[in-house]
Structure formats: structure tokens, C-alpha cells
Design a protein around this motif. Structure first.
Motif, PDB file in Angstrom:
ATOM      1  N   HIS A   1       2.427   2.454  -3.281  1.00 16.56           N
ATOM      2  CA  HIS A   1       1.517   3.147  -4.202  1.00 16.56           C
ATOM      3  C   HIS A   1       0.855   4.371  -3.563  1.00 16.56           C
ATOM      4  O   HIS A   1      -0.034   4.971  -4.180  1.00 16.56           O
TER       5      HIS A   1
ATOM      6  N   ALA B   1       0.835  -1.210   0.000  1.00 16.51           N
ATOM      7  CA  ALA B   1       0.000   0.000   0.000  1.00 16.51           C
ATOM      8  C   ALA B   1       0.870   1.260   0.000  1.00 16.51           C
ATOM      9  O   ALA B   1       0.603   2.203  -0.765  1.00 16.51           O
TER      10      ALA B   1
ATOM     11  N   VAL C   1      -9.195   1.965  -1.240  1.00 14.42           N
ATOM     12  CA  VAL C   1      -8.927   2.453  -2.595  1.00 14.42           C
ATOM     13  C   VAL C   1      -9.841   1.686  -3.556  1.00 14.42           C
ATOM     14  O   VAL C   1     -10.814   1.073  -3.134  1.00 14.42           O
TER      15      VAL C   1
ATOM     16  N   TRP D   1      -1.270   4.400  -1.112  1.00 20.29           N
ATOM     17  CA  TRP D   1      -2.677   4.100  -0.872  1.00 20.29           C
ATOM     18  C   TRP D   1      -2.947   4.095   0.624  1.00 20.29           C
ATOM     19  O   TRP D   1      -2.223   3.460   1.397  1.00 20.29           O
TER      20      TRP D   1
ATOM     21  N   GLU E   1      -7.370  -2.540  -6.477  1.00 23.43           N
ATOM     22  CA  GLU E   1      -6.182  -2.139  -5.730  1.00 23.43           C
ATOM     23  C   GLU E   1      -6.214  -2.722  -4.314  1.00 23.43           C
ATOM     24  O   GLU E   1      -5.183  -3.154  -3.789  1.00 23.43           O
TER      25      GLU E   1
END
Length: 136
Positions: free
Chosen positions: A26, A23, A117, A28, A121
Motif C-alpha cells: 500500500h 505496508a 499511517v 505505507w 491502516e
């Protein structure tokens, strides 16, 4: 009688750390839940900035994947294809993509659920967590 593997505390920590790393890579902001084969919470992370609802959704998705012994996306797909009666299935409230069961030697040990998200994802983060202890 058969012996069955189970998740230990060290496994849960590996799963959570691997999922968190995915996570963070990215950027996120998600919540990550790890449950046992009965859907009981073993570990949880809510990353900074993750929506409050994501904490409930991650756990619900994980419980659905563990009890159903399949990725939670399969339930979402069935419902989207018109099988809306599945919405009344008992104890399955996280029927959205984002949770992956942890399977080792044909035994479901539990599941990882992620929310915060896009659903695909979420599932990517969950798979990264599962891969830390079992091949996905």
C-alpha cells in the motif's frame, strides 16, 4: 503445570516480513514492533520515510496490546466513550488503534504494533503480521 508456547526468532522474522509486505503493498511508511507477552521488544522495523515518532508509538501500542491481552483500539474506544480515567493506567501508553495481540491456543504470546499511517491502516498491517504465525 501447563506448558506455554512462545515466540522464537524465526517467528518474529516471519511477523516482521509479513507486516512489511502488507505496508509496502500500500506504499505505507510505518514502524513495526513485535513484543513478547510481557511487552518486551523482540523485533522492530522502521521503514524508509516512517516518522521518527512512529518508532516509539509502534512499540507502545504493541506493549499495550500484549499486556492488556486485547487490541489496543479497545482502550482508545473506552477513552473516547468518556472513561478518561483509563489514561492513568500503569504501563499502558499506546492506547491507540494499531496493535494486535498474538494469541495461540488461548495463550497471548505477544503483540504486533504499527504506527505511521491512519490507525485502521496501522491495525491492518499488524493483523498481516500476526496472521503469519497465528490466525487473527
Amino acid at each position: 503445570m501447563q506448558n506455554k508456547p512462545y515466540l522464537e526468532h524465526a517467528d518474529v522474522r516471519k511477523i516482521l516480513e509479513a507486516a512489511r509486505a502488507e505496508a509496502w503493498t500500500h506504499h505505507w511508511t510505518v514502524s513495526i514492533s513485535v513484543v513478547d507477552d510481557g511487552g518486551h521488544l523482540l523485533g522492530f522495523y522502521r521503514l524508509d520515510g516512517a516518522p521518527a515518532l512512529s518508532s516509539e508509538m509502534a512499540t507502545a501500542k504493541a506493549r499495550t496490546a500484549a499486556l492488556g491481552r486485547r487490541e489496543s483500539r479497545h482502550y482508545e474506544e473506552m477513552i473516547n466513550q468518556g472513561r478518561t480515567a483509563f489514561l492513568s493506567a500503569p504501563n499502558l501508553s499506546g492506547m491507540l488503534e494499531g496493535a494486535v495481540p498474538i494469541i495461540l491456543h488461548n495463550h497471548v504470546l505477544g503483540a504486533v504494533g504499527v504506527s505511521g499511517v491512519k490507525s485502521n491502516e496501522d491495525a491492518q498491517v499488524a493483523r498481516a503480521g500476526v496472521a503469519a504465525v497465528a490466525p487473527v
